[in-house]
Structure formats: structure tokens, C-alpha cells
Design a protein around this motif. Structure first.
Motif, mmCIF file in Angstrom:
data_model
loop_
_atom_site.group_PDB
_atom_site.id
_atom_site.type_symbol
_atom_site.label_atom_id
_atom_site.label_comp_id
_atom_site.label_asym_id
_atom_site.label_seq_id
_atom_site.Cartn_x
_atom_site.Cartn_y
_atom_site.Cartn_z
ATOM 1 N N GLY A 157 -9.062 -1.467 0.163
ATOM 2 C CA GLY A 157 -9.512 -2.798 -0.293
ATOM 3 C C GLY A 157 -9.010 -4.177 0.319
ATOM 4 O O GLY A 157 -8.309 -4.219 1.321
ATOM 5 N N ALA A 158 -9.369 -5.044 -0.585
ATOM 6 C CA ALA A 158 -8.815 -6.382 -0.309
ATOM 7 C C ALA A 158 -7.365 -6.788 -1.021
ATOM 8 O O ALA A 158 -7.153 -5.970 -1.973
ATOM 9 C CB ALA A 158 -9.750 -7.541 -0.546
ATOM 10 N N PRO A 159 -6.502 -7.281 -0.262
ATOM 11 C CA PRO A 159 -5.370 -7.738 -0.892
ATOM 12 C C PRO A 159 -5.578 -8.532 -2.306
ATOM 13 O O PRO A 159 -5.207 -9.983 -2.372
ATOM 14 C CB PRO A 159 -4.363 -8.609 0.037
ATOM 15 N N THR A 160 -5.883 -7.936 -3.408
ATOM 16 C CA THR A 160 -5.648 -8.510 -4.715
ATOM 17 C C THR A 160 -5.072 -8.031 -5.795
ATOM 18 O O THR A 160 -4.392 -6.616 -5.195
ATOM 19 C CB THR A 160 -7.291 -8.801 -5.193
ATOM 20 N N PRO A 161 -4.732 -8.426 -6.989
ATOM 21 C CA PRO A 161 -3.985 -7.550 -7.939
ATOM 22 C C PRO A 161 -4.572 -6.462 -8.225
ATOM 23 O O PRO A 161 -3.943 -5.461 -8.837
ATOM 24 C CB PRO A 161 -3.862 -8.807 -9.026
ATOM 25 N N LYS A 162 -5.973 -6.563 -8.047
ATOM 26 C CA LYS A 162 -6.846 -5.174 -8.429
ATOM 27 C C LYS A 162 -6.989 -4.195 -7.478
ATOM 28 O O LYS A 162 -7.769 -3.310 -7.586
ATOM 29 C CB LYS A 162 -8.013 -5.495 -9.247
ATOM 30 N N TYR A 163 -6.461 -4.335 -6.410
ATOM 31 C CA TYR A 163 -6.423 -3.255 -5.034
ATOM 32 C C TYR A 163 -6.196 -1.674 -5.546
ATOM 33 O O TYR A 163 -5.653 -1.699 -6.384
ATOM 34 C CB TYR A 163 -5.674 -3.808 -3.990
ATOM 35 N N LYS A 164 -7.084 -0.792 -5.023
ATOM 36 C CA LYS A 164 -7.014 0.673 -5.233
ATOM 37 C C LYS A 164 -5.667 1.081 -4.724
ATOM 38 O O LYS A 164 -5.545 0.848 -3.631
ATOM 39 C CB LYS A 164 -8.287 1.141 -4.880
ATOM 40 N N VAL A 165 -4.912 1.576 -5.604
ATOM 41 C CA VAL A 165 -3.379 1.998 -5.179
ATOM 42 C C VAL A 165 -3.858 3.665 -5.077
ATOM 43 O O VAL A 165 -4.513 4.374 -6.109
ATOM 44 C CB VAL A 165 -2.460 2.156 -6.162
#
Length: 122
Positions: free
Chosen positions: A101-109
């Protein structure tokens, strides 16, 4: 599968610095975002910073902005977290995480490392 191995944790006095490293191996081409999370004593795991493998876009938690710097070395498949001006509240186990995904705090780990302890004394 992707394997992540962190290193560089330790004990440091408040105001000091540490650099964490995370070595990635395996099917790293399946991931496009790498990041760091941490879990302090009695707290939930929280986002610290993330970076995209391509382009190097970064995002930080407000609590570390201006003090921590995330970076990566694509040739070495290694992620770094330079931590300066450390505070006792930065004490936590720090986890490397790979995902999509995009580099955000909620990206899919999708993958987690085993964690490395950082302890900041006052």
C-alpha cells in the motif's frame, strides 16, 4: 515469505541516540512499504514511521517527528531508524514491519520482525 531481523537496540541515556537496522530477506519484491512500530510496557503496539521502497516517501508519528529518521538501502535490503534526542517515553520493543500500500500509518503489514528492545534511562 519475507524474513525480517532487527538489530541495534540497547540502553541509552535520555538525550542520546541509537540506530536500529532491519535486514530483509526472502520474497521482498512482494512488499513496497517498510516501517517501524513499537510497544512500550503496558501499552499497545503503535506506529512509528514508514517508508516506500521505491521513491522513499516517508511518514512519521507526531511523537517522533523531528527526532527520528527512517531510511532504507535498497541494494542491501536494509531498513534503518535513526533515533536522536531519545526520551524515557521512547522505551519500547521496536518492530520492523513489511507490507503493501501507500506509506501511511495504516499501511497493511504482512510481515513482522521479532523486535529489539530500546531502553532510555532518565
Amino acid at each position: 515469505q519475507v524474513q525480517l531481523v532487527e538489530s541495534g537496540g540497547g540502553l541509552v541515556q535520555a538525550g542520546g541516540s541509537l540506530r536500529l537496522s532491519c535486514s530483509a530477506s526472502g520474497r521482498t519484491f512482494t512488499t513496497n512499504v517498510m516501517g517501524w512500530f513499537r510497544q512500550g510496557p503496558g501499552k499497545e503496539r503503535e506506529f512509528v514511521a514508514a517508508i516506500s521502497w521505491i521513491g522513499g516517501s516517508t511518514v512519521y508519528a507526531d511523537s517522533v517527528k523531528g527526532r527520528f529518521t527512517i531510511s532504507r538501502d535498497n541494494a542491501k535490503n536494509t531498513l534503518y531508524l535513526q533515533m536522536n534526542s531519545l526520551k524515557p517515553e521512547d522505551t519500547a520493543v521496536y518492530f520492523c514491519a513489511a507490507g503493501s500500500g501507500a506509506p501511511t500509518p495504516k499501511y497493511k503489514v504482512n510481515y513482522w520482525g521479532q523486535g529489539t528492545q530500546v531502553t532510555v534511562s532518565s
